[in-house]
Design an enzyme around this catalytic site. Structure first.
Site, PDB file in Angstrom:
ATOM      1  N   SER A 126       0.843  -1.199   0.000  1.00 13.79           N
ATOM      2  CA  SER A 126       0.000   0.000   0.000  1.00 13.79           C
ATOM      3  C   SER A 126       0.882   1.255   0.000  1.00 13.79           C
ATOM      4  O   SER A 126       1.650   1.442  -0.934  1.00 13.79           O
ATOM      5  CB  SER A 126      -0.952  -0.027   1.201  1.00 13.79           C
ATOM      6  OG  SER A 126      -1.942   0.964   1.055  1.00 13.79           O
ATOM      7  N   ASP A 164     -18.700 -16.193 -10.638  1.00 13.51           N
ATOM      8  CA  ASP A 164     -17.820 -17.062  -9.855  1.00 13.51           C
ATOM      9  C   ASP A 164     -17.453 -18.327 -10.616  1.00 13.51           C
ATOM     10  O   ASP A 164     -16.292 -18.729 -10.684  1.00 13.51           O
ATOM     11  CB  ASP A 164     -18.534 -17.384  -8.527  1.00 13.51           C
ATOM     12  CG  ASP A 164     -17.707 -18.255  -7.603  1.00 13.51           C
ATOM     13  OD1 ASP A 164     -16.564 -18.593  -7.965  1.00 13.51           O
ATOM     14  OD2 ASP A 164     -18.196 -18.588  -6.519  1.00 13.51           O
ATOM     15  N   ASP A 175     -14.696 -19.568 -13.904  1.00 17.95           N
ATOM     16  CA  ASP A 175     -13.347 -20.131 -13.802  1.00 17.95           C
ATOM     17  C   ASP A 175     -13.367 -21.615 -13.430  1.00 17.95           C
ATOM     18  O   ASP A 175     -12.324 -22.210 -13.186  1.00 17.95           O
ATOM     19  CB  ASP A 175     -12.514 -19.322 -12.791  1.00 17.95           C
ATOM     20  CG  ASP A 175     -13.274 -19.076 -11.482  1.00 17.95           C
ATOM     21  OD1 ASP A 175     -13.967 -20.007 -11.014  1.00 17.95           O
ATOM     22  OD2 ASP A 175     -13.181 -17.968 -10.932  1.00 17.95           O
ATOM     23  N   VAL A 199     -14.582 -23.005 -10.734  1.00 19.33           N
ATOM     24  CA  VAL A 199     -14.548 -23.284  -9.302  1.00 19.33           C
ATOM     25  C   VAL A 199     -15.524 -22.345  -8.594  1.00 19.33           C
ATOM     26  O   VAL A 199     -15.459 -21.130  -8.785  1.00 19.33           O
ATOM     27  CB  VAL A 199     -13.130 -23.064  -8.708  1.00 19.33           C
ATOM     28  CG1 VAL A 199     -13.103 -23.460  -7.236  1.00 19.33           C
ATOM     29  CG2 VAL A 199     -12.090 -23.842  -9.488  1.00 19.33           C
ATOM     30  N   ASP A 229     -16.148 -20.630  -5.517  1.00 14.11           N
ATOM     31  CA  ASP A 229     -15.438 -20.317  -4.274  1.00 14.11           C
ATOM     32  C   ASP A 229     -15.617 -18.862  -3.860  1.00 14.11           C
ATOM     33  O   ASP A 229     -14.924 -18.379  -2.960  1.00 14.11           O
ATOM     34  CB  ASP A 229     -13.939 -20.628  -4.433  1.00 14.11           C
ATOM     35  CG  ASP A 229     -13.331 -19.929  -5.644  1.00 14.11           C
ATOM     36  OD1 ASP A 229     -14.054 -19.149  -6.301  1.00 14.11           O
ATOM     37  OD2 ASP A 229     -12.143 -20.147  -5.930  1.00 14.11           O
ATOM     38  N   ASP A 236      -9.027  -6.035  -4.583  1.00 10.86           N
ATOM     39  CA  ASP A 236      -8.596  -4.873  -3.788  1.00 10.86           C
ATOM     40  C   ASP A 236      -9.778  -3.926  -3.614  1.00 10.86           C
ATOM     41  O   ASP A 236     -10.512  -3.654  -4.576  1.00 10.86           O
ATOM     42  CB  ASP A 236      -7.433  -4.161  -4.497  1.00 10.86           C
ATOM     43  CG  ASP A 236      -6.683  -3.193  -3.585  1.00 10.86           C
ATOM     44  OD1 ASP A 236      -7.348  -2.354  -2.937  1.00 10.86           O
ATOM     45  OD2 ASP A 236      -5.445  -3.272  -3.513  1.00 10.86           O
ATOM     46  N   HIS A 254      -7.148  -5.569  -0.172  1.00  7.84           N
ATOM     47  CA  HIS A 254      -6.048  -4.596  -0.190  1.00  7.84           C
ATOM     48  C   HIS A 254      -4.948  -5.052   0.782  1.00  7.84           C
ATOM     49  O   HIS A 254      -5.078  -4.860   1.993  1.00  7.84           O
ATOM     50  CB  HIS A 254      -6.557  -3.210   0.183  1.00  7.84           C
ATOM     51  CG  HIS A 254      -5.511  -2.149   0.067  1.00  7.84           C
ATOM     52  ND1 HIS A 254      -4.843  -1.903  -1.109  1.00  7.84           N
ATOM     53  CD2 HIS A 254      -4.993  -1.288   0.970  1.00  7.84           C
ATOM     54  CE1 HIS A 254      -3.973  -0.926  -0.917  1.00  7.84           C
ATOM     55  NE2 HIS A 254      -4.039  -0.539   0.334  1.00  7.84           N
TER      56      HIS A 254
END
Ligand SMILES: *[C@@H]1O[C@H](CO)[C@@H](O)[C@H](O)[C@H]1NC(C)=O
Ligand SMILES: *[C@@H]1O[C@H](CO)[C@@H](O)[C@H](O)[C@H]1NC(C)=O
Ligand SMILES: *[C@@H]1O[C@H](CO)[C@@H](O)[C@H](O)[C@H]1NC(C)=O
Ligand SMILES: *[C@@H]1O[C@H](CO)[C@@H](O)[C@H](O)[C@H]1NC(C)=O
Ligand SMILES: *[C@@H]1O[C@H](CO)[C@@H](O)[C@H](O)[C@H]1NC(C)=O
Ligand SMILES: *[C@@H]1O[C@H](CO)[C@@H](O)[C@H](O)[C@H]1NC(C)=O
Ligand SMILES: *[C@@H]1O[C@H](CO)[C@@H](O)[C@H](O)[C@H]1NC(C)=O
Ligand SMILES: *[C@@H]1O[C@H](CO)[C@@H](O)[C@H](O)[C@H]1NC(C)=O
Ligand SMILES: *[C@@H]1O[C@H](CO)[C@@H](O)[C@H](O)[C@H]1NC(C)=O
Length: 516
Positions: free
Chosen positions: A183, A250, A253, A255, A257, A410, A446
């Protein structure tokens, strides 16, 4: 490879470090205190015990600038690995607070000489540190020397002092010097690579808060949209929209999760959710998702736009948390009524550094004024604090290596900005991967948090790259344990590669994923 090898160390007293000089600075005070078998406890870290080190603390000024900066250098007095580590700050803090001291203690426990700094800014301790107590010399007048100290100068000062102390105490300079930050600490790392390219051999710059002068205005945009609409959505509505996006994307991809691994593939359109049911603890009985809530979430995802509808700033990805403390779509609700609750870091940037007037009423801002603030921020602060010069060739030429990781979920710094910066640096030098590598972590927030993995081994990978020449092709990200104690280990892929599930195998283990 540990020191002391043969010769005894000099005593840990101030005269060992006397006659220190630093160009452009005047030393005010230097203290050196030996700690023996010390136990130190700091937030976020385990208790450290059995530490032996010489604590060198120095204050100095830049004559004519009326500033007072502090640096602490901890020099291990039993096990020293001939390496130095600079510990980065967070938020508006340069370092020298409990979080940085935790990093110092960890470094010392591993045999590093460690350095932290305050850049001359007061009240480094507060976690949600704000610049109210130093930003303005008077209404209308920013303390540019203070900002410049935070932006760059203090980083060079502290590093040169630390290297000098190391040389005096051990009789030779550190063999290897590393920067370690996320950061603000990531921004500091990038500034070091850009402006002081020969100070560090290795730089770990996580989730870097570079382009600060842009994100601090850009991230304010959803609040501006709420003010325009004069509507402040319930967090439950915003969260329901985010959940719908995750549900839609979700599985892309392979999966399920809760992590959107490839945000660019997620084209979820929230406008169909308007009027849909939502359960809210903020309001009694069933509630419907409002048009305003959808518009605000679209502002978060789409990023800031100006009066000409041109993009000013990137959006966050759709699985990033945007409600709750500091969330970009956060509102403050009591008794079923919500009001504005701007992200604090953005709010103070606008008030103190752009309007330069703490009493300014930002809730009445027009689009023209917003655009003006963005333009002023770019014009007045890019060189002093923007930290996004893409020319890293001097860092390359001095033999440095750098790693950046950035969570795709983030909540503050859009990963798209880091991608943009890396692409710009690549355009300057196609050989960038020889000395600077970027890894995105799906689901990571983040620096910490979120469902995705934090690459705990990134610093070790950097060190291996610097010292043994082996560049990392992946980092392993490990998530925080969920309520069932389940931990996800996933490969973070070398950009521009992306993480893909192999189609079978345990989704908690990294081997079930490949980089393509
Ligand atoms: C510090 O500098 C003074 C004056 O130059 C000199 O007399 C003294 O020996 C120096 N002390 C050390 C420890 O180098
Ligand atoms: C170091 O401190 C611990 C307590 O933190 C104590 O148990 C131990 O005896 C000390 N060791 C020495 C060598 O003094
Ligand atoms: C290091 O020295 C400074 C200045 O004397 C002091 O404020 C600080 O508490 C010391 N740190 C530790 C860990 O003792
Ligand atoms: C120097 O800073 C102090 C506060 O740190 C302030 O009281 C003083 O007025 C300043 N002096 C000048 C010349 O600006
Ligand atoms: C709201 O809560 C009720 C009772 O728990 C549940 O049946 C319903 O499905 C929930 N509605 C939504 C939109 O989540
Ligand atoms: C602004 O531009 C965005 C992206 O191209 C587009 O989706 C949106 O409809 C435009 N808004 C207006 C008001 O034209
Ligand atoms: C919330 O509502 C209750 C009951 O109507 C009232 O007593 C209380 O003062 C209200 N609180 C605020 C902060 O408005
Ligand atoms: C470098 O390689 C040597 C030999 O394989 C190994 O012992 C050492 O730990 C490595 N150093 C780092 C920093 O990875
Ligand atoms: C998947 O891997 C995790 C972590 O190694 C382990 O705890 C879990 O039992 C595995 N699950 C299955 C179904 O093998």
């Amino acid at each position: 490879m540990s020191f002391p090898l043969t010769s005894p160390l000099l005593p840990c007293v101030s005269s060992t470090f006397s006659n220190i000089t630093l160009f452009g600075a005047s030393i005010i005070k230097l203290e050196a205190t030996q700690l023996t078998n010390a136990s130190l406890a700091y937030p976020y870290y385990p208790i450290f015990s059995g530490l032996n080190f010489c604590n060198v603390s120095v204050s100095y000024t830049h004559p004519g600038q009326n500033d007072t900066l502090h640096v602490q250098v901890w020099l291990p007095s039993t096990t020293y690995t001939e390496r130095m580590q600079g510990i980065g700050g967070g938020s508006y803090a340069a370092g020298l607070n409990d979080v940085a001291f935790g990093g110092m203690a960890l470094a010392v426990s591993e045999g590093y000489a460690a350095v932290t700094l305050d850049a001359g800014l007061p009240s480094q301790e507060t976690v949600d540190l704000q610049p109210q107590d130093w930003a303005l010399l008077s209404p209308g007048n920013v303390d540019l020397y203070a900002l410049q100290n935070l932006g760059s100068v203090s980083l060079s000062d502290a590093t040169l002092l630390a290297k000098d102390f190391v040389k005096r105490y051990y009789g030779q300079p550190p063999k290897f010097s590393y920067w370690n930050g996320c950061s603000q600490g990531g921004r500091q790392g990038l500034m070091l690579a850009q402006q002081y390219p020969d100070l560090y051999d290795g730089i770990l710059a996580g989730s870097p808060a570079i382009s600060w002068n842009k994100w601090a205005v850009g991230d304010y945009y959803p609040t501006f949209i709420m003010d325009q609409l004069k509507q402040y959505p319930y967090p439950c509505e915003v969260e329901a929209i985010r959940t719908a996006a995750i549900n839609a994307c979700d599985g892309l991809d392979g999966v399920i999760d809760g992590i959107i691994t490839d945000p660019e593939a997620c084209h979820f359109n929230p406008s169909t959710l308007v009027g849909g049911p939502v359960n809210c603890s903020d309001v009694a009985g069933p509630h419907k998702i409002s048009d305003a809530a959808v518009k605000v979430v679209q502002a978060v995802w789409g990023g800031a736009r100006d009066a000409r509808n041109e993009s000013l700033w990137y959006g966050l990805n759709k699985d990033a948390v945007i409600t709750g403390s500091s969330g970009l779509a956060e509102t403050a609700c009591t008794n079923g009524t919500c009001s504005r609750s701007p992200p604090p870091l953005c709010n103070t940037w606008l008030q103190y550094f752009l309007a330069k007037d703490p009493s300014v009423d930002l809730s009445r801002m027009t689009q023209t004024y917003y655009d003006d603030l963005f333009r002023i921020s770019v014009q007045q602060y890019t060189s002093i604090y923007g930290t996004d010069d893409p020319d890293l060739r001097s860092f390359r030429d001095s033999g440095g290596k750098m790693i950046t990781y950035h969570g795709l979920a983030d909540v503050l710094i859009p990963p798209a900005n880091t991608q943009h910066y890396y692409d710009a640096a690549t355009a300057v030098d196609q050989s960038i991967q020889d000395y600077y590598r970027l890894f995105f972590s799906p689901g990571l927030g983040h620096c910490f948090g979120g469902l995705g993995g934090r690459p705990a081994g990134a610093f070790d990978a950097l060190q291996t790259w610097v010292e043994n020449g082996t560049a990392p092709d992946i980092l392993i990200g490990t998530s925080i344990a969920d309520s069932q104690g389940k931990v996800l280990a996933r490969p973070l892929c070398l950009y521009p590669q992306k993480q893909v599930y192999k189609g079978s195998g345990n989704t908690s283990v990294a081997e079930s994923f490949a980089c393509e």
